[in-house]
Design a protein around this motif. Sequence first.
Motif, PDB file in Angstrom:
ATOM      1  N   ILE A   1       0.824  -1.220   0.000  1.00  0.00           N
ATOM      2  CA  ILE A   1       0.000   0.000   0.000  1.00  0.00           C
ATOM      3  C   ILE A   1       0.854   1.264   0.000  1.00  0.00           C
ATOM      4  CG2 ILE A   1      -1.909  -1.171   1.124  1.00  0.00           C
ATOM      5  CD1 ILE A   1      -1.158   0.262   3.737  1.00  0.00           C
ATOM      6  N   GLU A   2       2.178   1.106  -0.113  1.00  0.00           N
ATOM      7  CA  GLU A   2       3.058   2.279  -0.072  1.00  0.00           C
ATOM      8  C   GLU A   2       2.770   3.272  -1.198  1.00  0.00           C
ATOM      9  OE1 GLU A   2       4.061  -0.893   0.036  1.00  0.00           O
ATOM     10  OE2 GLU A   2       5.281  -1.225   1.823  1.00  0.00           O
ATOM     11  N   PRO A   3       2.607   2.817  -2.453  1.00  0.00           N
ATOM     12  CA  PRO A   3       2.349   3.798  -3.525  1.00  0.00           C
ATOM     13  C   PRO A   3       1.070   4.606  -3.284  1.00  0.00           C
ATOM     14  CG  PRO A   3       3.007   1.702  -4.471  1.00  0.00           C
ATOM     15  CD  PRO A   3       2.766   1.457  -2.998  1.00  0.00           C
ATOM     16  N   LEU A   4       0.061   3.967  -2.741  1.00  0.00           N
ATOM     17  CA  LEU A   4      -1.192   4.665  -2.453  1.00  0.00           C
ATOM     18  C   LEU A   4      -0.960   5.766  -1.411  1.00  0.00           C
ATOM     19  CD1 LEU A   4      -4.266   4.944  -2.663  1.00  0.00           C
ATOM     20  CD2 LEU A   4      -4.497   3.029  -1.074  1.00  0.00           C
ATOM     21  N   ALA A   5      -0.231   5.429  -0.361  1.00  0.00           N
ATOM     22  CA  ALA A   5       0.021   6.420   0.695  1.00  0.00           C
ATOM     23  C   ALA A   5       0.872   7.579   0.168  1.00  0.00           C
ATOM     24  CB  ALA A   5       0.709   5.749   1.885  1.00  0.00           C
ATOM     25  N   VAL A   6       1.854   7.266  -0.665  1.00  0.00           N
ATOM     26  CA  VAL A   6       2.714   8.338  -1.207  1.00  0.00           C
ATOM     27  C   VAL A   6       1.902   9.242  -2.140  1.00  0.00           C
ATOM     28  CG1 VAL A   6       4.717   8.848  -2.667  1.00  0.00           C
ATOM     29  CG2 VAL A   6       4.846   7.011  -0.962  1.00  0.00           C
ATOM     30  N   ALA A   7       1.090   8.640  -2.987  1.00  0.00           N
ATOM     31  CA  ALA A   7       0.281   9.444  -3.918  1.00  0.00           C
ATOM     32  C   ALA A   7      -0.701  10.321  -3.144  1.00  0.00           C
ATOM     33  CB  ALA A   7      -0.466   8.530  -4.885  1.00  0.00           C
ATOM     34  N   LEU A   8      -1.228   9.793  -2.057  1.00  0.00           N
ATOM     35  CA  LEU A   8      -2.155  10.585  -1.246  1.00  0.00           C
ATOM     36  C   LEU A   8      -1.420  11.731  -0.546  1.00  0.00           C
ATOM     37  CD1 LEU A   8      -5.057  10.945  -0.276  1.00  0.00           C
ATOM     38  CD2 LEU A   8      -4.575   9.324   1.574  1.00  0.00           C
ATOM     39  N   SER A   9      -0.203  11.469  -0.082  1.00  0.00           N
ATOM     40  CA  SER A   9       0.602  12.523   0.536  1.00  0.00           C
ATOM     41  C   SER A   9       0.918  13.619  -0.486  1.00  0.00           C
ATOM     42  CB  SER A   9       1.901  11.926   1.089  1.00  0.00           C
ATOM     43  OG  SER A   9       2.796  12.946   1.463  1.00  0.00           O
ATOM     44  N   ARG A  10       1.211  13.199  -1.706  1.00  0.00           N
ATOM     45  CA  ARG A  10       1.478  14.167  -2.779  1.00  0.00           C
ATOM     46  C   ARG A  10       0.252  15.047  -2.996  1.00  0.00           C
ATOM     47  NH1 ARG A  10       2.580  13.097  -9.220  1.00  0.00           N
ATOM     48  NH2 ARG A  10       0.393  12.439  -9.130  1.00  0.00           N
ATOM     49  N   GLU A  11      -0.917  14.436  -2.934  1.00  0.00           N
ATOM     50  CA  GLU A  11      -2.163  15.160  -3.166  1.00  0.00           C
ATOM     51  C   GLU A  11      -2.494  16.076  -1.976  1.00  0.00           C
ATOM     52  OE1 GLU A  11      -3.510  15.031  -6.010  1.00  0.00           O
ATOM     53  OE2 GLU A  11      -5.264  16.267  -5.504  1.00  0.00           O
ATOM     54  N   ALA A  12      -2.273  15.571  -0.764  1.00  0.00           N
ATOM     55  CA  ALA A  12      -2.638  16.323   0.443  1.00  0.00           C
ATOM     56  C   ALA A  12      -1.551  17.305   0.872  1.00  0.00           C
ATOM     57  CB  ALA A  12      -2.938  15.349   1.587  1.00  0.00           C
TER      58      ALA A  12
END
Lengths: 752, 160
Positions: free
Chosen positions: A242-253
């Motif tokens: 789930i790391e890519p999902l968390a990183v992409a969400l951090s990029r968005e947030a």
Amino acid sequence: MAIVGTSTRRPDYLDKVTGKGAYVGDLEIPGMAHAKVLSSPLPHARILRIDASKARALPGVFGVLTAHELGDMDPYYGSDIKDRPIIAIDKVRYEGEPVAAVAAVDLETAEAALDLIDVEYEELPVIATMNDALTDGAATVHQSNLCHESHYEWGNTEEGFAEADRIFEDTFTFPMVYHYSLEPHTVIARYDELGITVWDSAQHPFLVRNELARLFGLSLNRVQVVVPYVGGGFGSKSYIKIEPLAVALSREAKRPVKLAYSVEQSAKTVRRHAASITLKTGVRNDGSFVARDCQIRLDTGAYADNGNRVTDRCADQVPGPYLWPHLTVTSKGLYTNTGAAGSFRAIGGPQAAWASESQVDMIADALGIDPLELRLKNLGAPGDVIRQGKNPLDADIATGLKEAAKGVGWAGRGAKPVTQEKETKRGIGLACSVLNAGASPTSTALVRLHADGSATAMVSTVEVGQGSKGVMAQIAAEELCIPLEKVGVVASDTAIVPYDRSTGASRSTTLVGLAVQLGAKEIKQQLLDLASKHFEAPEDKLAFADSSVVFGQESITYAQLIRQMFGGPAGELMGRGYVTPQTEGPLKGLPVFWEMAVVGAEVEVNEKTGAIRVLRLVSVSDIGKAINPKQAEGQDEGAAMQGIGHTLFEELIYEDGQLLNPNLVDYRVPSFEEVPDGFETILIENEDGPGPFGAKGIGEGPIAAVAPAIANAVFQATGVRIKELPLTPERVWRALQAGTSGGHKVDALTEG
Amino acid sequence: MSEDHRLQISFVVNGRPVDTEIEPHLLLLDLLRDKLALKGAKRSCDMQVCGACTVLVDGNPVSSCTYLAFEARGTDVTTIEGLADGEKLHPLMEAFIDNAGLQCGFCTPGMILAAKSLLDLNPRPSVEEVKEYMRGNLCRCTGYKKILESIEDAAQRMQG
């Protein structure tokens, strides 16, 4: 050796018994938001529309991620097969697939935001099973339903069958199993202009780093993966999840984000491959194995994850540790609309051994040969090539099997244990297999000898519970001739420690341990150079003892040598350890080593209820040299108990793509109550492994051999053969009913 | 949640009085972990099966993941952080270390607290009694054998 071979106190234990040890979920990063994921309620559907505008407008929401936000990148990832989108794009392939993710000021706000996201789906036909996947004209999960296929053969299997006196053909099935590491998948991700940092519950930090760098277009040095203590892995935290999902969400947030999965989400994120394995085996009347054809199907679910390697390794392992003149193996990994399957302790091994070792027992019974004798007759010996193109067998399976037989009280096929209780019958079963362990020999370590004579070993092995921090310290202390308490271990931070491929496949003690030993040896060479100058003596007149270099009656401490070199109480020596396929010694070729999987089990079957009680379980492992014997035993005990779980009751149940038991009430794992009265681990130590001090890895073997050992014991007890797992009371009871009334019962055994 | 619904509670945690204002639905596990920074109790199954969140309330083990913080008002709560006597470890902690009764450690705080309540009730339990009492605490790493040995050893040390 004073330190290696001793059950020393593990350095992580004090942290853990006091509750001070930090896992990812215990960490707080400044400015951190909390994430929740909107999961698909459907197993296979087209996404027609996602409207997250109301969620974005909710006070306290920092960002919402959907496929729309990934338009600037190639968002597909995977360990080898890049088939998994960071978040569902255009369609969903399993119930539970992330469709949107929210980062908010707290979990309540994130949860409230999920309710405001509107998704419109168009349902697609569900590929619920492997049979569905193979049906002509069926819908496809990806471009095709075939994820990966591997094939190998030697001899001529058809000619082999013609030479055989008897041919046996049987199909065995193995269920989907959930790892249930107590700590579900958890990650904190920070994406900013400097790069990416993730605090991760992961087994392969460098592989996570590499894949995140590739996905987000960064150089490797700008991605840092920090792994604190991990609350169990067993393969569920291997490769990348789930790391890519968390990183992409951090990029968005635009801030750090913590994404902590529930047990239900983890169970849908990764599981063990269900399998259907058909074996056609030709033998001579004297029990000689002649030919075998193996057809394997593995259910890898919606995404490949590590399914390609599982497909290959199951194929590698299905012939067992036997010498086959003629062999054909075909293994197919198939996509279905269920949660993805990936690595799980001894990848492909339990499925392979379940089929192979059940059938070997059936053959023994049909030929009237003792199953122990039949195995011993056909086993490969150390040095034999059991798989063409692979390293010869380096484990003495026959000795291990005889030890297990002795340990569990095996007295021959006719001699089953007696019980005084009326409704129960007892039996003993054996099973043996081999795992091609170690993954690949790609590990490094850095050892630092400080100015006061203490040392730090830097490795990327993740302390996932196996005790690597202690073992690496023992190896460094032993090699450097310094006290254990003078060695610290820094681990699993990709910005600090040098590269290692992965923590899994029983490889860390062997390969990373070897890298630590090589690093320590490099330091010793530097100490010899310094001491040689100091004493004005040739190196071959020098020796190491108690943190010192000794020359005759004289000695000088490491600390003094380092201070001399740097001209004061400062400085340090550094030793590098590189383990590669070119490393001198036995690491050429694969596998790194063959891991023995040997189990003997005694069971009691209640004929009224079908319930099985495991009375005694003995596992045997060839460890070469146990660096820390007590924790080595613990590894095998844990593996054996997980094997008891998938043998007796563990099974993820999907119906039309919906997971029916995604929680610990409906999906039971072994508790204290399943501990056999007799539960023994035998370690064989011949100091002949490729690792440091002759060590080789263990910790996976027993899980592969428990199920067939128990099923073979049930057969001895009752005369009933069951080819499906788990052996639930209902399944056993039905088999007993069919066996006694349907004429299928084979009972050539006499009461012993 | 409006301020009006907040509740005032007082209780003792690891020997120290705590007065705090909570929302009525707050779980004891979240109070301990998020407000009191006591991270030893772990969240895992969320449904009172695994025991990783076990803490002692007036000496009795409870699953803090499904226990309202409000229910703890007026009680004496012990978490793993309160079990050692300063630098001196509790005999159960010593026994778990010496017998390798843990691996990943995620279940360990709950496991040790449950074992403490068992030994407080029954200082010399049989193996069968330990298995029966401890079945609400799951461990996926050890296979339980070395935990059983740890508890047996601790019982002897505590008699000692």
